[in-house]
Structure formats: C-alpha cells, structure tokens
Design an enzyme around this catalytic site. Structure first.
Site, PDB file in Angstrom:
ATOM      1  N   GLU A 373       0.845  -0.952   0.006  1.00 31.67           N
ATOM      2  CA  GLU A 373       0.154  -0.044  -0.041  1.00 31.67           C
ATOM      3  C   GLU A 373       0.836   1.001   0.023  1.00 31.67           C
ATOM      4  OE1 GLU A 373      -3.610  -0.112   2.001  1.00 31.67           O
ATOM      5  OE2 GLU A 373      -3.843  -2.214   1.916  1.00 31.67           O
TER       6      GLU A 373
HETATM    7  C1  LIG Z   1       2.608  -9.679   0.391  1.00 33.04           C
HETATM    8  C2  LIG Z   1       2.226  -8.347  -0.510  1.00 33.04           C
HETATM    9  C3  LIG Z   1       0.936  -8.284  -0.671  1.00 33.04           C
HETATM   10  C4  LIG Z   1       0.755  -7.370  -1.615  1.00 33.04           C
HETATM   11  N1  LIG Z   1      -0.758  -7.068  -1.826  1.00 33.04           N
HETATM   12  C5  LIG Z   1      -1.281  -6.280  -2.723  1.00 33.04           C
HETATM   13  C6  LIG Z   1      -2.611  -6.254  -3.010  1.00 33.04           C
HETATM   14  O1  LIG Z   1      -3.416  -6.938  -2.519  1.00 33.04           O
HETATM   15  N2  LIG Z   1      -3.001  -5.357  -4.368  1.00 33.04           N
HETATM   16  C7  LIG Z   1      -1.882  -4.681  -5.125  1.00 33.04           C
HETATM   17  O2  LIG Z   1      -2.448  -4.182  -5.920  1.00 33.04           O
HETATM   18  N3  LIG Z   1      -0.719  -4.901  -4.860  1.00 33.04           N
HETATM   19  C8  LIG Z   1      -0.250  -5.462  -3.764  1.00 33.04           C
HETATM   20  N4  LIG Z   1       0.982  -5.623  -3.321  1.00 33.04           N
HETATM   21  C9  LIG Z   1       2.021  -4.795  -4.149  1.00 33.04           C
HETATM   22  C10 LIG Z   1       2.892  -3.996  -3.448  1.00 33.04           C
HETATM   23  O3  LIG Z   1       1.936  -2.705  -3.196  1.00 33.04           O
HETATM   24  C11 LIG Z   1       3.712  -3.373  -4.133  1.00 33.04           C
HETATM   25  O4  LIG Z   1       4.865  -4.359  -3.838  1.00 33.04           O
HETATM   26  C12 LIG Z   1       4.507  -1.941  -3.713  1.00 33.04           C
HETATM   27  O5  LIG Z   1       3.665  -0.981  -3.994  1.00 33.04           O
HETATM   28  C13 LIG Z   1       5.927  -1.857  -4.353  1.00 33.04           C
HETATM   29  O6  LIG Z   1       6.110  -2.213  -5.580  1.00 33.04           O
HETATM   30  P1  LIG Z   1       7.296  -2.971  -6.203  1.00 33.04           P
HETATM   31  O7  LIG Z   1       7.028  -4.187  -5.394  1.00 33.04           O
HETATM   32  O8  LIG Z   1       6.980  -3.277  -7.805  1.00 33.04           O
HETATM   33  O9  LIG Z   1       8.357  -2.159  -6.114  1.00 33.04           O
HETATM   34  P2  LIG Z   1       9.043  -1.278  -6.612  1.00 33.04           P
HETATM   35  O10 LIG Z   1       8.021   0.026  -7.082  1.00 33.04           O
HETATM   36  O11 LIG Z   1       9.768  -1.602  -7.929  1.00 33.04           O
HETATM   37  O12 LIG Z   1      10.174  -0.522  -5.714  1.00 33.04           O
HETATM   38  C14 LIG Z   1      11.408  -0.924  -5.583  1.00 33.04           C
HETATM   39  C15 LIG Z   1      12.300  -0.106  -4.548  1.00 33.04           C
HETATM   40  O13 LIG Z   1      12.196   1.260  -5.261  1.00 33.04           O
HETATM   41  C16 LIG Z   1      11.710   2.244  -4.329  1.00 33.04           C
HETATM   42  N5  LIG Z   1      11.053   3.528  -5.371  1.00 33.04           N
HETATM   43  C17 LIG Z   1      10.416   3.084  -6.352  1.00 33.04           C
HETATM   44  N6  LIG Z   1      10.037   4.316  -7.018  1.00 33.04           N
HETATM   45  C18 LIG Z   1      10.563   5.285  -6.009  1.00 33.04           C
HETATM   46  C19 LIG Z   1      10.715   6.573  -5.821  1.00 33.04           C
HETATM   47  N7  LIG Z   1       9.972   7.349  -7.141  1.00 33.04           N
HETATM   48  N8  LIG Z   1      11.421   7.376  -5.071  1.00 33.04           N
HETATM   49  C20 LIG Z   1      12.039   6.670  -4.329  1.00 33.04           C
HETATM   50  N9  LIG Z   1      12.035   5.345  -4.267  1.00 33.04           N
HETATM   51  C21 LIG Z   1      11.334   4.562  -5.135  1.00 33.04           C
HETATM   52  C22 LIG Z   1      10.666   1.685  -3.549  1.00 33.04           C
HETATM   53  O14 LIG Z   1      10.247   2.241  -2.441  1.00 33.04           O
HETATM   54  C23 LIG Z   1      11.302   0.288  -3.329  1.00 33.04           C
HETATM   55  O15 LIG Z   1      12.305   0.368  -2.275  1.00 33.04           O
HETATM   56  C24 LIG Z   1       1.480  -6.593  -2.276  1.00 33.04           C
HETATM   57  C25 LIG Z   1       2.933  -6.931  -1.988  1.00 33.04           C
HETATM   58  C26 LIG Z   1       3.246  -7.709  -1.345  1.00 33.04           C
HETATM   59  C27 LIG Z   1       4.650  -8.215  -1.049  1.00 33.04           C
END
Ligand SMILES: Cc1cc2nc3c(=O)[nH]c(=O)nc-3n(C[C@H](O)[C@H](O)[C@H](O)COP(=O)(O)OP(=O)(O)OC[C@H]3O[C@@H](n4cnc5c(N)ncnc54)[C@H](O)[C@@H]3O)c2cc1C
Length: 390
Positions: A373
C-alpha cells in the site's frame, strides 16, 4: 493540536463506549480464537478461512459500511482499534480484514452505484464473500500509472487483458476490483476500475507466493485473458480508475498503519512479560537497565504511532482530506513495527529465534508494512509533496 500548518483539527483522546466495546470484542477474538493455530498457519501458509468467516459474522469485515449495505456502520477510530488488537496476534488474518474493509468495501461504498453496492458490497460487507484489490503489476508497483493491463471499450462491455501480481486474497476472493488502462493516450486519466467476478471466462489465478511474513495470507498473481466485463461493472465515470485507486489506498494506509501498530504492541507485550520471567545474573532481565531502556523506547514509540493512527482516523471520520495524516501514520507505525519487533526478539535472546515464542513471526510480519500500500519511500513523497504544496 496543530503540529504543522498542513495538519488539521483537534484531537479527541476519549473513546466512546461503542469504540471500547469494538476494541474489546476484537481483543477477545484475537486472544481466544486467532491465537490458536497461528504458528501452524504461518508455517504451512494456511489461509485463516474459518477465522475470517467468524470475523464476518461478528461484523469486522465491513466495519465502516452503511448497515443498509450489510456493514456495521462503525467509524474509522473503531477500525483502528480493532486492527491493532487483531494484528497483535495474527497479522495474516488482519491483512485480510484490512483489504476487505478499506480497499474493497470502503471504495465500493464511497464510489459505487446503488446497483453495484446491492450486488457486490452487501455480501462483502457481511463477510459472506471476500474481496481483492488489483492494482500492482510486474512492471507497475510504486509507479502505478504505468498500467499494462488493458480494458478495451467494446460498446456494452470491456475486454480485459493483462496480469496483476502480489494480490492479497488472490486465491480466496470472489470479487476483484481491477485497475486497467482504457485510453493509453490519456495516461492515468484513461484508467478505469472494473468489478471482476471470479469465474468469469478468461479469469485465472496463478500460484501462491511463498513469503517471508504474513504467510497465512493468500498472495497470488491474477491473469485476465479476454475477460468480458459488463460496462455496468465500471466504478465511476470513464477514466476515474486511477483517482479511485489513490483514494482507496489513502484509506487503506490507515488500516496498514494500525496493523503495524498492532504488530509492534503485540511484540512489546510479549517482551515485557518475558523480561519479568527470565532471570539472568540473579535477577529478572528487566532489572538490567539495558533491557528496561529498550522497553522504555518501545513503549514510547508505540504510543506515538498509536496517536498518529488515531489522528488519521479522526480526520477521516470528520470528512476532511486525510492523505497526509494516513501517510504519516503508515510511515511511522511501520518503522516502529520493524524496530520494536527486532528488539522484542533481542529481549527474548535465543528463545526469540524460535517459533514458539511468537516474536520471530511478528518480526517477519512487520517488514511488509513498509512495502505494501505504498512503500515508505512513496509515503515520504506523498508527505513532502503535501507539505511543500502552496
Ligand atoms: C505480500 C504482498 C501483498 C500485496 N498485496 C497487494 C494487493 O492486494 N494489491 C496490489 O495491487 N498490490 C499488492 N502488493 C504490491 C505492493 O503494493 C507493491 O509491492 C509495492 O507497491 C511496491 O511495488 P514494487 O514491489 O513493484 O516495488 P518497486 O516499485 O519496484 O520499488 C522498488 C524500490 O524502489 C523504491 N522506489 C520506487 N520508486 C521510487 C521513487 N520514485 N522514489 C524513491 N524510491 C522509489 C521503492 O520504495 C522500493 O524500495 C502486495 C505486495 C506484497 C509483497
């Protein structure tokens, strides 16, 4: 109480009798029902299906929803109190509660049509069915604007194609709110949110993820191949989907902040009790100042996190914009959850490293609150933008 000129309102520190009753009911359920089998569910990644059914019967699955639509008609403060109590014991069960309440039911209640509410919200709010919120994709996590899932307008239906990943309740839900791109040329203003039913032709659930924490929750990839979604299942006007997602996530962050708070306070309570039982060098370990000071830090930070959660809830209940408050609560409470659970393991020594004492699970569960989230980095973007806006 104004801490910055961007934060609003006064804060009421007194709970109503109803709020206290909700908190106590959640506490009883957590201690008497959820605690039983929590280690086993974590070990075997078993979804708490019976427990969620019972939570539905007790009114915890549609807490903030109008009773006319099957909900309990409670306020967000009650929701925070309940989420803290449930999360002290089982953060896997509490994320199911959080997603169903704030990402699915609340969004449908606020933005859905009367027909959508009657058809989909009522069984979700009663806990007869479970909902899922599908925004994230393999290439669209923090950058949720780059949606590759498409919802092609075919007149009286949308043709849905794409893949969503990390979907909480992915294998257990019946109703999925799916964010998809309809007008790529319009960027995020071309995105829609569609209500998709499990069982629609072309709807597929992928394998379950094997996770570090919240292992009892059910996280899956969901795929859509030429799924025909009726036009009446679109939430709001054409192109409203991204705003819908951001608005529901802002409310969801209060739930996750409260989950983080519960993980922290659950670990603290276990560490406090253990520090009174465990003897070292002829006295209980809490009589060693190093341990007593850890407890002092933990309790202080937990109280600060609790106040931020309650503040965000009160601002939301007052009908004001709560984006800043919910991001602050999530950023801080998740940091406290991580720090507190690490210290709780430390206070338990070697016993903290084994499952029987619960704190190692809470430490693993805490990590996700800094990721889903909106990661902590994304919360800082939301907060700093709000602070710097003219
Ligand atoms: C167990 C679990 C349950 C989940 N449940 C749901 C769900 O029900 N529905 C749903 O839609 N999603 C869900 N998610 C997805 C979750 O919301 C995403 O994993 C999260 O938003 C991060 O996206 P990403 O994993 O692609 O990481 P990325 O966006 O690739 O980020 C990688 C890293 O880069 C950093 N980063 C990225 N952009 C920036 C920026 N502009 N400035 C600084 N730092 C940045 C991030 O903070 C992170 O540290 C879930 C994830 C998990 C692991």
């Amino acid at each position: 109480m104004r801490t910055t000129n961007k934060l609003q309102g006064t804060m009421n520190f007194e709970f109503t009798e109803e709020q206290i009753a909700v908190r106590d009911a959640a506490r009883d359920f957590a201690q008497n029902v959820l605690k039983h089998g929590v280690i086993e569910r974590d070990t075997h990644q078993r979804f708490p299906a019976d427990e969620i059914k019972q939570l539905g019967e007790l009114g915890f699955m549609g807490m903030m929803i109008d009773p006319n639509y099957g909900g309990s008609g409670m306020d967000t403060v009650s929701y925070v109190l309940a989420m803290e109590e449930l999360s002290k014991v089982d953060a896997s069960a509490s994320v199911v509660v959080s997603v169903n309440n704030s990402l699915v039911c609340w969004g449908l209640d606020k933005y859905g049509s009367v027909e959508q509410k009657q058809k989909y919200l009522v069984p979700l709010a009663k806990g007869e069915k479970i909902g899922a919120f599908c925004l994230s994709e393999p290439e669209a996590g923090s950058d949720a604007t780059s949606q590759r899932t498409t919802a092609e307008d075919k007149g009286d239906y949308y043709l849905l194609n794409g893949t969503k990943n990390w979907i909480t309740n992915g294998g257990s839900a019946s109703t999925y709110l799916v964010i998809a791109q309809t007008h790529p040329e319009k960027g995020h203003r071309g995105i829609n949110c569609l209500i998709v039913e499990r069982g629609m032709e072309g709807f597929m659930v992928g394998a379950k993820e094997d996770k570090l924490g919240i292992r009892g929750s059910d996280t899956h990839t969901i795929m859509f191949q030429d799924v025909k979604v009726p036009k009446e299942n679109r939430i709001g006007e054409d192109g409203f989907g991204f705003k819908f997602a951001m608005s529901t996530l802002s409310g969801g962050r209060i739930g996750i902040a409260a989950q983080a708070l519960g993980i922290a306070s659950g670990a603290y309570e276990l560490a406090l009790a253990y520090s009174k039982e465990r003897q070292a060098f002829g006295k209980p370990i809490h009589e060693h100042q190093a341990i007593a000071f850890k407890l002092a830090d933990m309790a202080t930070e937990i109280e600060a996190a609790r106040l931020l959660c309650l503040k965000a809830a009160q601002v939301k209940d007052a009908g004001e914009n709560f984006d800043l408050e919910s991001s602050m609560a999530k950023l801080f409470a998740s940091r406290v959850a991580m720090a507190t659970t690490i210290e709780a393991v430390q206070i338990h020594g070697g016993y903290g490293f084994v499952k029987e004492y619960h704190v190692e699970r809470l430490m693993r569960d805490a990590k996700i609150t800094q990721i889903y989230e909106g990661t902590s980095e994304i919360q800082k973007i939301v907060i700093s933008r709000a602070l710097l806006k003219d």
